[in-house]
Design an enzyme around this catalytic site. Sequence first.
Site, PDB file in Angstrom:
ATOM      1  N   CYS A 114       0.708  -1.511   0.050  1.00  0.00           N
ATOM      2  CA  CYS A 114      -0.029  -0.113  -0.129  1.00  0.00           C
ATOM      3  C   CYS A 114       0.871   1.377  -0.055  1.00  0.00           C
ATOM      4  CB  CYS A 114      -1.136   0.103   1.195  1.00  0.00           C
ATOM      5  SG  CYS A 114      -2.158  -1.314   1.318  1.00  0.00           S
ATOM      6  N   HIS A 250      -3.686   7.438   2.277  1.00  0.00           N
ATOM      7  CA  HIS A 250      -3.997   6.088   1.941  1.00  0.00           C
ATOM      8  C   HIS A 250      -5.549   5.917   2.256  1.00  0.00           C
ATOM      9  CE1 HIS A 250      -4.008   1.982   0.799  1.00  0.00           C
ATOM     10  NE2 HIS A 250      -3.718   1.458   2.089  1.00  0.00           N
ATOM     11  N   ASN A 280      -9.943   0.002  -0.337  1.00  0.00           N
ATOM     12  CA  ASN A 280      -8.623   0.052  -0.144  1.00  0.00           C
ATOM     13  C   ASN A 280      -8.249  -0.501  -1.654  1.00  0.00           C
ATOM     14  OD1 ASN A 280      -5.766  -0.209   0.284  1.00  0.00           O
ATOM     15  ND2 ASN A 280      -6.188  -1.058   2.292  1.00  0.00           N
TER      16      ASN A 280
END
Length: 323
Positions: A114, A250, A280
């Site tokens: 990520c 994020h 996500n």
Amino acid sequence: MGVRSLLTGVGAYLPAEIVDNDTLARRVDTSDAWITERTGIRQRHIAAAHETAAFMGTEAARAALADAGVGAEAVDGIILATATPDQAFPATALRVQAALGIRQGFGFDVSAACAGFVYALSVADAMIQAGQAKGVLVIGSEVYSRILNWADRGTCVLFGDGAGAVFLQASPAGAAEGRGVLSTHLHADGTLGDILYVDGAVGQPDKPGHLVMNGREVFRHAVTRLAEAVEEALAANQLTAEAIDWLVPHQANLRIIDAMGRKLGLGRDKVVITVDRHANTSAASVPLALAEAWRDGRIRRGDLVLLEALGGGLAWGSALVRM
Ligand code: UT7
């Protein structure tokens, strides 16, 4: 002052298929209420068979180049962050290069889960500052739908697919105006590798290659580490949080995003939020959020934007950018 890396173009791509929480609740023991309350996620985009990391990365890159108003000849490097490459090799970046009709320059993939986009941005910026490149496409492209265990309600509801890209260009004028990438800070702690990982890859043929996460532990580290990263970025630039126009975090969990906003004293009107619609998307989440707020005019030229991300590794980092 020498040269700065200016973000001259931003682009995005999302698969057409949208899957909402109620649809998932028919497949696993979950509910729209649980997912929304715990994460802020209402839906996610899911890739069709042809929508690979290379395909989506190419579309996002095309959009970033169009936004920058330049052609493929301006690209002398492609750095693509992904944990879900089309193939073990060639690098997905080179599949994108070929699809864009580019034969000059270099390309490679970055694996930092990520945090991948922030890592890739940092590498591209360093190469530009070192004079090794003048125009670099930085892409985050992910198809996590292909590595999820769709029977595990603890993870399958959390992720989505998509791609985002920026075009970074060496700019002496940007440096003079104080625009461009002001700083990046990268961190990792490999001893935490077992709280978020994929349990296989082509090197381990007997393993399925599914994402496994201890959500509570990752959550705990995310809040602490990202708060440290944000403070580090501000201190390195002798800035206080009031100077930030936009936080582009994020997009893993609205509760983590809100905690970061509170930490910086920024209301939701100064934080770009896409987790509700994208879920996500790992390395794609920061450039997708940046692209949305850039396209709709919230983020403008001259704005000070703080990017941050944390994920499997653990790997995390921040970037402070004057658009
Ligand atoms: O991008 C990489 C970084 N990733 C992250 O930042 C993710 C960080 N972690 C999180 O966002 C959160 O920890 C989660 C959203 C993953 C989980 O939220 P939580 O508030 O930490 O819940 P939990 O894991 O403590 O689970 C609470 C309960 C459990 O039941 P019991 O043990 O209390 O009976 C779970 O079994 O919720 C249950 N649960 C679910 N229930 C309905 C877990 N997943 C689900 C689900 N639907 N999908």
